[in-house]
Motif scaffolding. Sequence first.
Motif, PDB file in Angstrom:
ATOM      1  N   ALA A 120       0.840  -1.385   0.101  1.00  0.00           N
ATOM      2  CA  ALA A 120      -0.016  -0.111   0.057  1.00  0.00           C
ATOM      3  C   ALA A 120       0.833   1.183  -0.022  1.00  0.00           C
ATOM      4  CB  ALA A 120      -0.880  -0.024   1.089  1.00  0.00           C
ATOM      5  N   GLY A 121       1.984   1.266   0.710  1.00  0.00           N
ATOM      6  CA  GLY A 121       2.934   2.253   0.901  1.00  0.00           C
ATOM      7  C   GLY A 121       3.592   2.925  -0.590  1.00  0.00           C
ATOM      8  N   VAL A 122       3.784   1.755  -1.345  1.00  0.00           N
ATOM      9  CA  VAL A 122       4.542   2.229  -2.823  1.00  0.00           C
ATOM     10  C   VAL A 122       3.581   2.003  -3.998  1.00  0.00           C
ATOM     11  CG1 VAL A 122       6.812   1.575  -1.764  1.00  0.00           C
ATOM     12  CG2 VAL A 122       5.377  -0.397  -2.894  1.00  0.00           C
ATOM     13  N   ALA A 123       2.426   1.244  -4.010  1.00  0.00           N
ATOM     14  CA  ALA A 123       1.718   0.990  -5.378  1.00  0.00           C
ATOM     15  C   ALA A 123       1.030   2.122  -5.698  1.00  0.00           C
ATOM     16  CB  ALA A 123       0.790  -0.095  -4.863  1.00  0.00           C
ATOM     17  N   VAL A 151       9.733  -8.954   0.228  1.00  0.00           N
ATOM     18  CA  VAL A 151       8.480  -8.597  -0.337  1.00  0.00           C
ATOM     19  C   VAL A 151       8.883  -7.397  -0.920  1.00  0.00           C
ATOM     20  CG1 VAL A 151       6.181  -7.727   0.176  1.00  0.00           C
ATOM     21  CG2 VAL A 151       6.941  -9.678   1.223  1.00  0.00           C
ATOM     22  N   LEU A 152       9.228  -6.428  -0.502  1.00  0.00           N
ATOM     23  CA  LEU A 152       9.252  -5.111  -1.010  1.00  0.00           C
ATOM     24  C   LEU A 152      10.440  -4.858  -1.909  1.00  0.00           C
ATOM     25  CD1 LEU A 152       8.534  -2.036  -0.800  1.00  0.00           C
ATOM     26  CD2 LEU A 152      10.256  -1.729   0.823  1.00  0.00           C
ATOM     27  N   ILE A 153      11.731  -5.468  -1.785  1.00  0.00           N
ATOM     28  CA  ILE A 153      12.616  -5.124  -2.859  1.00  0.00           C
ATOM     29  C   ILE A 153      12.276  -5.850  -4.145  1.00  0.00           C
ATOM     30  CG2 ILE A 153      15.024  -5.787  -3.385  1.00  0.00           C
ATOM     31  CD1 ILE A 153      15.700  -5.741  -0.739  1.00  0.00           C
ATOM     32  N   PRO A 154      11.796  -7.004  -4.527  1.00  0.00           N
ATOM     33  CA  PRO A 154      11.337  -7.446  -5.800  1.00  0.00           C
ATOM     34  C   PRO A 154      10.196  -6.629  -6.417  1.00  0.00           C
ATOM     35  CG  PRO A 154      10.822  -9.166  -4.046  1.00  0.00           C
ATOM     36  CD  PRO A 154      11.752  -8.055  -3.398  1.00  0.00           C
ATOM     37  N   LEU A 155       9.129  -6.342  -5.117  1.00  0.00           N
ATOM     38  CA  LEU A 155       8.000  -5.620  -5.720  1.00  0.00           C
ATOM     39  C   LEU A 155       8.651  -4.096  -6.267  1.00  0.00           C
ATOM     40  CD1 LEU A 155       5.143  -4.793  -5.648  1.00  0.00           C
ATOM     41  CD2 LEU A 155       5.231  -4.093  -3.294  1.00  0.00           C
ATOM     42  N   ALA A 156       9.459  -3.633  -5.627  1.00  0.00           N
ATOM     43  CA  ALA A 156      10.156  -2.067  -6.311  1.00  0.00           C
ATOM     44  C   ALA A 156      10.621  -2.258  -7.726  1.00  0.00           C
ATOM     45  CB  ALA A 156      11.300  -1.579  -5.217  1.00  0.00           C
ATOM     46  N   GLY A 157      11.229  -3.435  -7.888  1.00  0.00           N
ATOM     47  CA  GLY A 157      11.816  -3.829  -9.196  1.00  0.00           C
ATOM     48  C   GLY A 157      10.306  -3.820 -10.289  1.00  0.00           C
ATOM     49  N   ILE A 158       9.367  -4.406 -10.050  1.00  0.00           N
ATOM     50  CA  ILE A 158       8.205  -4.467 -10.637  1.00  0.00           C
ATOM     51  C   ILE A 158       7.352  -3.191 -10.988  1.00  0.00           C
ATOM     52  CG2 ILE A 158       5.846  -5.543 -10.704  1.00  0.00           C
ATOM     53  CD1 ILE A 158       6.954  -8.009  -9.354  1.00  0.00           C
ATOM     54  N   LEU A 159       7.504  -2.380  -9.674  1.00  0.00           N
ATOM     55  CA  LEU A 159       6.856  -0.957  -9.851  1.00  0.00           C
ATOM     56  C   LEU A 159       7.649  -0.205 -10.719  1.00  0.00           C
ATOM     57  CD1 LEU A 159       5.831  -0.624  -6.172  1.00  0.00           C
ATOM     58  CD2 LEU A 159       4.300  -0.854  -7.922  1.00  0.00           C
ATOM     59  N   PHE A 160       8.946  -0.200 -10.742  1.00  0.00           N
ATOM     60  CA  PHE A 160       9.778   0.522 -11.798  1.00  0.00           C
ATOM     61  C   PHE A 160       9.549  -0.056 -13.014  1.00  0.00           C
ATOM     62  CE2 PHE A 160      11.492   2.872  -8.204  1.00  0.00           C
ATOM     63  CZ  PHE A 160      12.719   3.700  -8.442  1.00  0.00           C
ATOM     64  N   ALA A 161       9.441  -0.939 -13.218  1.00  0.00           N
ATOM     65  CA  ALA A 161       9.244  -1.555 -14.676  1.00  0.00           C
ATOM     66  C   ALA A 161       8.049  -1.089 -15.211  1.00  0.00           C
ATOM     67  CB  ALA A 161       9.435  -2.982 -14.680  1.00  0.00           C
ATOM     68  N   GLY A 170      14.972   0.356  -9.230  1.00  0.00           N
ATOM     69  CA  GLY A 170      13.891   0.129  -8.050  1.00  0.00           C
ATOM     70  C   GLY A 170      14.346  -0.810  -7.117  1.00  0.00           C
ATOM     71  N   ILE A 171      15.151  -1.956  -7.476  1.00  0.00           N
ATOM     72  CA  ILE A 171      15.660  -2.787  -6.532  1.00  0.00           C
ATOM     73  C   ILE A 171      16.778  -2.073  -5.842  1.00  0.00           C
ATOM     74  CG2 ILE A 171      17.310  -4.819  -6.284  1.00  0.00           C
ATOM     75  CD1 ILE A 171      15.596  -6.124  -8.601  1.00  0.00           C
ATOM     76  N   ALA A 172      17.864  -1.581  -6.281  1.00  0.00           N
ATOM     77  CA  ALA A 172      18.753  -0.911  -5.745  1.00  0.00           C
ATOM     78  C   ALA A 172      18.108   0.161  -4.659  1.00  0.00           C
ATOM     79  CB  ALA A 172      19.574   0.003  -6.805  1.00  0.00           C
ATOM     80  N   ALA A 173      17.336   1.113  -4.930  1.00  0.00           N
ATOM     81  CA  ALA A 173      16.730   2.086  -4.147  1.00  0.00           C
ATOM     82  C   ALA A 173      16.069   1.440  -2.843  1.00  0.00           C
ATOM     83  CB  ALA A 173      15.737   2.767  -4.868  1.00  0.00           C
ATOM     84  N   ALA A 174      15.241   0.334  -2.931  1.00  0.00           N
ATOM     85  CA  ALA A 174      14.694  -0.341  -2.044  1.00  0.00           C
ATOM     86  C   ALA A 174      15.676  -1.145  -1.163  1.00  0.00           C
ATOM     87  CB  ALA A 174      13.921  -1.530  -2.524  1.00  0.00           C
ATOM     88  N   PHE A 175      16.690  -1.829  -1.775  1.00  0.00           N
ATOM     89  CA  PHE A 175      17.787  -2.534  -1.047  1.00  0.00           C
ATOM     90  C   PHE A 175      18.889  -1.405  -0.234  1.00  0.00           C
ATOM     91  CE2 PHE A 175      22.106  -4.766  -1.380  1.00  0.00           C
ATOM     92  CZ  PHE A 175      21.953  -5.483  -0.546  1.00  0.00           C
ATOM     93  N   ALA A 176      18.840  -0.312  -0.718  1.00  0.00           N
ATOM     94  CA  ALA A 176      19.831   0.889  -0.007  1.00  0.00           C
ATOM     95  C   ALA A 176      18.713   1.211   1.204  1.00  0.00           C
ATOM     96  CB  ALA A 176      20.083   1.946  -0.820  1.00  0.00           C
ATOM     97  N   GLY A 177      17.341   1.384   0.969  1.00  0.00           N
ATOM     98  CA  GLY A 177      16.769   1.894   2.149  1.00  0.00           C
ATOM     99  C   GLY A 177      16.405   0.741   3.347  1.00  0.00           C
ATOM    100  N   VAL A 178      16.171  -0.516   2.787  1.00  0.00           N
ATOM    101  CA  VAL A 178      16.068  -1.708   3.947  1.00  0.00           C
ATOM    102  C   VAL A 178      17.447  -2.130   4.580  1.00  0.00           C
ATOM    103  CG1 VAL A 178      15.615  -4.059   4.036  1.00  0.00           C
ATOM    104  CG2 VAL A 178      14.161  -2.518   2.583  1.00  0.00           C
ATOM    105  N   SER A 179      18.463  -2.060   3.591  1.00  0.00           N
ATOM    106  CA  SER A 179      19.675  -2.551   4.422  1.00  0.00           C
ATOM    107  C   SER A 179      20.758  -1.537   4.482  1.00  0.00           C
ATOM    108  CB  SER A 179      20.388  -3.313   3.462  1.00  0.00           C
ATOM    109  OG  SER A 179      21.285  -4.188   3.978  1.00  0.00           O
ATOM    110  N   GLY A 180      20.957  -0.495   3.693  1.00  0.00           N
ATOM    111  CA  GLY A 180      21.740   0.692   4.030  1.00  0.00           C
ATOM    112  C   GLY A 180      21.311   1.572   5.110  1.00  0.00           C
ATOM    113  N   GLY A 181      20.000   1.826   4.909  1.00  0.00           N
ATOM    114  CA  GLY A 181      19.247   2.498   6.122  1.00  0.00           C
ATOM    115  C   GLY A 181      18.793   1.452   7.209  1.00  0.00           C
ATOM    116  N   PHE A 182      19.639   0.574   7.577  1.00  0.00           N
ATOM    117  CA  PHE A 182      19.069  -0.418   8.377  1.00  0.00           C
ATOM    118  C   PHE A 182      18.590  -0.086   9.672  1.00  0.00           C
ATOM    119  CE2 PHE A 182      20.236  -4.235  11.497  1.00  0.00           C
ATOM    120  CZ  PHE A 182      19.079  -5.030  11.066  1.00  0.00           C
ATOM    121  N   SER A 183      19.056   1.110  10.367  1.00  0.00           N
ATOM    122  CA  SER A 183      18.786   1.673  11.627  1.00  0.00           C
ATOM    123  C   SER A 183      17.854   2.886  11.352  1.00  0.00           C
ATOM    124  CB  SER A 183      19.991   2.067  12.291  1.00  0.00           C
ATOM    125  OG  SER A 183      20.489   0.766  12.977  1.00  0.00           O
ATOM    126  N   ALA A 184      17.604   3.290  10.422  1.00  0.00           N
ATOM    127  CA  ALA A 184      16.832   4.446  10.082  1.00  0.00           C
ATOM    128  C   ALA A 184      15.272   4.146  10.104  1.00  0.00           C
ATOM    129  CB  ALA A 184      17.128   5.191   8.724  1.00  0.00           C
TER     130      ALA A 184
END
Length: 523
Positions: A120-123, A151-161, A170-184
């Motif tokens: 719901a947050g990204v669709a 769930v979110l990382i593969p979904l981001a790829g589909i949404l970008f496509a 899209g996968i890179a942006a989601a991966f950076a948020g989930v894992s790079g921003g692990f504590s954010a």
Amino acid sequence: MSDHQPKELNSGILGWIERTGNRLPDPVFLFLWLILFLVIASVLLSSMGVSALHPTIKDSAGNATVIAVSSLLSAENIEKLFVDMPKTMTHFHPLGYVLIVMLGAGVAERTGLFSSAMRAGVASAPKMLLTPVVALVAMIANLAADAAYVVLIPLAGILFASAGRHPIAGIAAAFAGVSGGFSANLLPGQLDALLFGITESAVELLVPTWDANIAGNWYFIMAMTFVFLPIIWYVTDKIVEPRLGKFNAKESTIDISAEDQGRLSEQQRKGLKRAGLAVLAVIAFWVYITLGPGTPLIDESAVATAQLSPFYKSLVAGFFVMFLLAGWAYGSAVGTVKDHRDVVTMMADSMKDMAYYLVIVFTAAHFVVMFNWSNMGIILAINGAEFLGSTDLPMPVLIGLMILIAAMINIFVGSASAKWAILAPVMVPMFMLLGVSPEMATAAYRMGDGATNIITPLMFYFPLILAFCQRWKPEFGLGSLTAMMIPYSIWMLVLGLLMTMTWIGLDLPLGPGASASYVLPGK
């Protein structure tokens, strides 16, 4: 996997990282080797008479107490090792915090609440705001732990496509948020409970009465979210996606038209509304029992700075109740919860997922407690504080060095809790002696821990992200993924360093009742 990937794995700096990291043992055995090292070091240092003056404990004459290294092979310590083994594990501070939060979060995950909330947050995001929305939801999705990756990382790829953009961006942006921003994040969660439990064990070397406040980094992690958001947005749109070039749909193994692009069913939307009402109800209840008749969660007899201590301690229970009821409310709407027995089953299943964590806890708990018995941690902290104090380096610089140390170690040891269990017994007391609060030391560690998650092949989910990318571009290799994520890592680390150094330089509060500076009791 593509044919050229083995060459990428074995060449250059990436190959060296891969080979070196793979030689490291599993975290369980890493702690066992560290315990063996502790035993040997304690025997040697004890025989050499290594000691230090404890800064807070005085003898009857008012003089500082001398603490010496205690051999872990002494009769007293051998007795404690085997007699107190059950207590050593069950009294490990993070254990209770994490298990309680996970009982509720497990229900929220298994009912499908976390998955639907992320969808719901990204669709419905406008195309021009797709990147920042994906990044923001990815950072908030850390509350969902593993579900965010799956769930979110593969979904981001589909949404970008589907938006006509390159899916791997899209996968890179989601991966950076989930894992790079692990504590954010916008709210404390499981990670806060885990890390502050370890911090509490470290603080008790100096101040046995100190209690962890899992909201102690709340303001800091919120600020991280809004510092990292423009970084991910800029790097994705201006650096990563232009380098990827135009997406060729013929290369993909995915039929976008056949994919669920995040659309929610009527039942799922109804479930989200029910879950939202449940969250509001829990918040209203907590406000009532905090401020209502008798103020159960306010200690009015304590000094002003400690009156909210019961409230802070109650937040673990608060998040448990919130996740549990929100998950139950969602599940009752979509049909994943038919009666209370389903909820109990989901809670039990969430504990099954914690089996590996419990094995790590057994060895980590013994490492921490034996480090304490040996007195090496506090002696290293005292001597380290004296050395750092003599350098006259500004405190922001010292905190910056701690961030860089955490970032470097993170390349080789992926587990956030394993690294903090090793570093905290020295770092936390050392910085307390220098006037830095335990909350600030924890925040600095978190900043360094996340930035390099996305560039190390040793991160648990790195192969999974590579597989997601190869669904869209089969020849996409490990070197390609690492090279794509390096700009995120560099910018996050640089701006994270500046943010943290500014934070302590201005002595800003890190959370409710948590300041950046600290004064030892009795000083």
